[in-house]
Design a protein around this motif. Structure first.
Motif: not given
Length: 433
Positions: A266-274, A278-280, A303-304
């Motif tokens: 995932a792009d660094d620009r996207d991972v915070a939103r992801y 998605f994360s619990s 990302q990891r």
């Protein structure tokens, strides 16, 4: 009860709601029964569905009862696409897909154990139960009379199609069926909240209007709607798509290794939103990972963490461990021979690779394979890489520029792992026909 609205807002999920104050009050007074629909238009769910699936799970953790509706009825029709008529699948195919989607959804929600149950246990329903039992006259007389054609024609999906190739009456009528789903769930289970992506707002509000028209004084109380923001990538490409296609939840369509890599890359620009969507993980944990990304982006800690969490959730802890072992082994940090054939094959399918045919006695030269996989631009570049000590075969340094492949080099009788330096990995897959 936790305030699910505050959580959805913080996670950047909340797009539209009906009366927010009334909805917040209903949720505080809960438990509320909330549903989301999933049409079987393919043989698997994909990562684009995870936003709604995990939103249902969040409602359950907040003390509410989720209903996962699989569209065995609406799946025979198909939600209108913005550009072209949807292909209709056979009844047998849709029925098979209903079963598959139901099994996939059951992994994300807590259902009642046999002989017991709680107010927040999830339900699985199939709208084919009532839609396929309804006659055409019933649909037109009892449901259709409550819909204005003028309003239906004003819907963005319909209007865009009418300006082009047009739309069949089948797809035009989809909103009647989805709206009636809400009525049935309101009657049967006291469902008072429907959620979906923001592109479903028109269908959701149509269902709310139909409840008011058909149920009069609303015996289960006011019904509500809530939508979540649609995800896009920072580079403008569609979320859930890769160069090889859609990222599916079915391991037979997207391997656990490829699934893991989708999130890890995932792009660094996207991972915070992801992470938020998605994360619990808790807010504090997510904000800490966001800080790590800002301070040390090369470490890819966010990302990891996301890749491990979602791969474990979708494919299980053991598969996630195999994927991590494979990722490490490909880059010389683990034992390639210890990887099972399926995991190794899936991993090599995701890196530059070439296919070899025939017997490998007096087989191809390592120089040739380095060039064929694209790890080096030419055979001369391959020779130079070997001479400089930067070429590896199955994590063993290649010292001889004339080295050739033999049967003993093959992993599981058909795989080779090539590497240039520490980071560039390629593979050879022997085609057994």
């Amino acid at each position: 009860m936790t305030d699910i609205i505050d959580e959805l807002e913080w996670r950047g999920l909340l797009a539209q709601t009906t009366d927010l104050d009334e909805l917040r009050k209903a949720l505080a007074d809960g438990p509320v029964t909330v549903y989301c629909g999933f049409d079987p238009t393919a043989g698997s769910l994909h990562v684009g569905h995870l936003t709604q699936i995990l939103s249902l799970a969040r409602f359950q953790r907040a003390g509410h009862r989720p209903i996962a509706l699989v569209g065995g009825g609406t799946g025979l029709i198909g939600d209108p696409k913005p550009s072209a008529e949807r292909a209709l699948n056979s009844v047998e195919t849709v029925e098979e897909w209903v079963g598959t989607l139901g099994r996939q959804l059951s992994a994300f929600l807590r259902f009642a154990p046999e002989g017991a149950g709680a107010a927040t246990d999830a339900l699985m329903v199939d709208n084919g139960e009532w839609l396929r039992a309804m006659s055409a006259v019933d649909l037109l007389r009892d449901v259709g009379k409550h819909f204005s054609v003028n309003q239906m024609l004003a819907r963005e999906t319909v209007r865009s199609r009418l300006d082009g190739e047009g739309m069949s009456y089948t797809e035009f009528s989809y909103v009647l069926l989805q709206s009636y789903d809400y009525v049935e769930l309101y009657r049967r289970h006291g469902t008072t909240l429907q959620i979906g992506g923001s592109d479903q707002w028109g269908n959701i509000t149509a269902g709310l209007d139909l409840i008011r028209r058909m149920e009069g004084n609303e015996p289960h109380g006011p019904a509500h709607g809530l939508t979540t923001n649609l995800l896009t990538k920072a580079d403008g490409s569609k979320f859930g798509k890769t160069e090889s296609g859609t990222v599916w939840l079915d391991p037979g369509l997207t391997s656990p290794y490829a699934f893991y890599q989708f999130w890890f890359n995932a792009d660094d620009r996207d991972v915070a939103r992801y992470l938020r969507v998605f994360s619990s993980r808790s807010r504090e944990e997510i904000e800490d990972l966001e800080h790590h990304t800002e301070e040390r982006p090369a470490a890819r800690a966010a990302q990891r963490a996301l890749a491990e969490e979602l791969t474990t959730l979708v494919h299980g802890e053991e598969e996630c461990r195999k994927v991590i072992d494979a990722s490490r082994a490909l880059f010389g940090q683990g034992d390639l021979a210890a990887l099972d054939a399926r995991t190794l094959g899936a991993a090599l399918a995701e890196v530059p690779h070439t296919t070899a045919t025939g017997p490998v006695e007096d087989g191809p030269a390592v120089v040739d394979l380095l060039a064929e996989t694209g790890l080096v631009p030419s055979k001369s570049g391959a020779r130079r890489t070997i001479q400089e000590g930067g070429a590896y075969l199955n994590n063993t340094k290649v010292a001889d520029i004339d080295a050739r492949i033999g049967p003993d080099d093959l992993l599981h009788g058909r795989y080779l792992v090539l590497r240039r330096g520490k980071r560039s990995v390629g593979g050879v897959i022997l085609d057994r026909g």
